[in-house]
Design a protein around this motif. Structure first.
Motif, PDB file in Angstrom:
ATOM      1  N   SER A 179      -9.108   7.235   3.304  1.00  0.00           N
ATOM      2  CA  SER A 179      -7.786   7.783   3.630  1.00  0.00           C
ATOM      3  C   SER A 179      -6.774   7.621   2.495  1.00  0.00           C
ATOM      4  CB  SER A 179      -7.257   7.146   4.905  1.00  0.00           C
ATOM      5  OG  SER A 179      -7.039   5.772   4.697  1.00  0.00           O
ATOM      6  N   ARG A 233       0.827  -1.193   0.000  1.00  0.00           N
ATOM      7  CA  ARG A 233       0.000   0.000   0.000  1.00  0.00           C
ATOM      8  C   ARG A 233       0.877   1.265   0.000  1.00  0.00           C
ATOM      9  NH1 ARG A 233      -2.398   1.825   5.169  1.00  0.00           N
ATOM     10  NH2 ARG A 233      -3.568   3.684   4.675  1.00  0.00           N
ATOM     11  N   HIS A 234       1.952   1.232   0.800  1.00  0.00           N
ATOM     12  CA  HIS A 234       2.838   2.383   0.879  1.00  0.00           C
ATOM     13  C   HIS A 234       3.450   2.693  -0.475  1.00  0.00           C
ATOM     14  CE1 HIS A 234       2.611   1.333   5.151  1.00  0.00           C
ATOM     15  NE2 HIS A 234       2.920   2.593   5.372  1.00  0.00           N
ATOM     16  N   ARG A 267      -4.175  10.455   9.015  1.00  0.00           N
ATOM     17  CA  ARG A 267      -5.609  10.437   9.355  1.00  0.00           C
ATOM     18  C   ARG A 267      -5.950  11.491  10.394  1.00  0.00           C
ATOM     19  NH1 ARG A 267      -6.534   3.957   9.566  1.00  0.00           N
ATOM     20  NH2 ARG A 267      -6.414   3.643   7.346  1.00  0.00           N
ATOM     21  N   LEU A 287       1.204   7.157   7.189  1.00  0.00           N
ATOM     22  CA  LEU A 287      -0.147   7.027   6.653  1.00  0.00           C
ATOM     23  C   LEU A 287      -1.189   7.057   7.769  1.00  0.00           C
ATOM     24  CD1 LEU A 287       0.141   4.479   3.715  1.00  0.00           C
ATOM     25  CD2 LEU A 287       0.385   6.937   3.715  1.00  0.00           C
ATOM     26  N   GLU A 288      -0.835   6.433   8.878  1.00  0.00           N
ATOM     27  CA  GLU A 288      -1.776   6.438  10.017  1.00  0.00           C
ATOM     28  C   GLU A 288      -1.862   7.839  10.622  1.00  0.00           C
ATOM     29  OE1 GLU A 288      -3.483   3.729  10.132  1.00  0.00           O
ATOM     30  OE2 GLU A 288      -2.076   2.920   8.657  1.00  0.00           O
ATOM     31  N   LEU A 304       0.880   4.039  -2.993  1.00  0.00           N
ATOM     32  CA  LEU A 304       0.489   5.413  -2.672  1.00  0.00           C
ATOM     33  C   LEU A 304       1.610   6.404  -2.984  1.00  0.00           C
ATOM     34  CD1 LEU A 304      -1.480   4.983   0.671  1.00  0.00           C
ATOM     35  CD2 LEU A 304      -2.374   5.613  -1.547  1.00  0.00           C
TER      36      LEU A 304
END
Lengths: 218, 239
Positions: B129, A24-25, B206, B202-203, A28
């Motif tokens: 997200s 996913r990283h 949010r 990424l977290e 993205l």
């Protein structure tokens, strides 16, 4: 959540060659960069008034490297955001970009980018597909003539009494295959010129069936 | 005082976009563009961005359309060739004005937002997200690419491979830009992905700053204005 492809499942770290990055990283991080390549090259081609569009190189390259879903995202988002930053014409053709990514992914699974002859044939097919998908958009948004190079052909066909949709489709057929052959050749040339250390991170996807990366012996 | 809340911002933009797409009166679109949209863009200090966009993207297209519809086809779509050149020109102006208007609306909606609030607004619109990160990255990566392309051209210039820095000579460097740019894009992407993973960014994204709520008055003004614009363009079609 973005779904991952075989290409990104095999990603290994440069140092150890074993540790897998979260897919996913990587997706993205790479999708916006693919979008930038699409817009960058496309806008330079537009700026110097080249008779070709060159606005799907990022979509084709990213589809080959990362798979169909990533290719669709690169194409569609680059054209939507390009409508804000580069040209107001772009967003209307985001559907064409999605179809380009789908077509490239489908034919690449059968080795359509294996050698130059195949790449040229793929480009011709892609041009026909792009012309079919773009024609209704050009008719709906612009009434048939959109000011691009192909518009002159369209205008003359309309003037000679042909139906608008037929004229747009025929002029698309005259221009799109040349453009798409060039874009497919450029995308393959770009991928072949990438350092092996980078290419190895995208193994397991569409690169192997097209001889763009050598399969590693177990 | 007139800042709309995120939902009103999205709704007003959507209504105005549909209204613009349905518009059939070229003069009306031009008048609304000049008297409503341009002053709004000026209030939000977006005039420079929009003007540059119009001069580079819309005006060349408009000139091409006027020549093609007015001179070559000589009629509006659906009319016999050469029957009404003035109608052809009117159609070209309508298409160009609609494109400028749509671009202006998008710029008003997105570029007027402080960058830190973009993800919050997208979240309010129901964008997940990952989608938020993709869209936010896309806005930041474009200037980064321009910078990198400039660096490559400068390096070639320093080595004596480029004669001068005119626009045409710079544009001719395209073949030499492609490979370094793609390599840079992939290399940066891989490094960025590793950093995001290590720092758990990424977290953390949010928890990005939530958007300003906006005022009721601002929200109402924008939504009512956009709905009125839609109604004005929809009514002649229904009738």
């Amino acid at each position: 959540m973005i779904k991952t492809t075989k290409a990104t499942e095999g990603i290994k770290s440069q140092e150890s060659g074993v540790r897998a990055l979260p897919n996913r990283h990587l997706l993205l991080a790479l999708i916006p960069l693919g979008m930038a390549v699409n817009l960058g090259v496309g806008s330079i081609a537009q700026m110097i008034k080249l008779p070709v569009y060159l606005d799907a190189i990022g979509t084709i390259a990213m589809t080959l490297l990362l798979g169909m879903r990533a290719g669709i995202l690169v194409g569609v988002l680059s054209f939507l955001i390009g409508g804000l930053l580069v040209s107001p014409v772009l967003p209307w053709f985001s559907g064409t970009q999605a179809v380009i990514a789908i077509y490239v992914a489908l034919v690449a699974r059968r080795g359509a980018f294996k050698n130059t002859i195949r790449v040229i044939l793929t480009g011709i097919g892609l041009g026909v597909v792009a012309a079919i998908v773009s024609a209704p958009v050009i008719v709906a948004v612009y009434g048939g003539v959109d000011g691009s190079g192909a518009s002159v052909i369209t205008a003359f066909l309309i003037a000679s009494g042909k139906q608008v949709i037929t004229s747009v489709f025929l002029s698309g057929l005259a221009v799109e295959p040349v453009d798409k052959i060039l874009q497919c050749l450029l995308a393959v040339w770009l991928i072949k010129g990438l350092p092996k250390t980078i290419l190895r991170r995208f193994s397991g996807g569409l690169l192997e069936p097209n001889n763009l990366i050598k399969q590693e012996k177990q | 005082m007139l800042t709309p809340n995120p939902i009103a911002r999205g709704l007003a933009t959507l209504l105005a976009l549909i209204g613009t797409f349905l518009a059939r009166d070229a003069m009306l679109v031009v008048v609304v563009y000049l008297l409503v949209l341009l002053p709004l863009l000026a209030c939000l200090r977006l005039t420079r961005t929009h003007t540059k966009f119009v001069f580079v993207g819309v005006l060349p297209l408009a000139v091409g359309l006027v020549i093609l519809w007015g001179l070559v086809v000589g009629a509006a779509p659906g009319s016999p060739h050469g029957s009404a050149p003035a109608e052809g020109v009117k159609h070209a102006i309508l298409v160009s004005a609609r494109l400028a208007m749509i671009a202006g609306l998008f710029q008003l909606c997105f570029l007027s937002l402080p960058f830190g609030e973009l993800m919050g607004v997208l979240a309010k619109w129901g964008v997940k997200s990952d989608g938020q990160i993709l869209i936010a990255s896309a806005f930041t990566v474009w200037p980064e690419l321009q910078l990198r392309a400039g660096q490559i051209v400068t390096a070639r210039y320093a080595r004596g491979l480029v004669k001068n820095r005119s626009l045409l000579t710079t544009a001719r460097q395209l073949p030499f830009l492609l490979r370094p740019l793609l390599t840079w894009a992939l290399h940066t992407g891989i490094l960025r992905a590793e950093m995001w993973h290590q720092q758990n960014l990424l977290e953390k994204a949010r928890e990005a700053s939530p958007p300003r709520n906006g005022t009721v008055l601002g929200s109402a003004v924008f939504v009512i204005a956009a709905a009125a614009w839609l109604a004005v363009n929809l009514f002649p079609l229904i009738r």
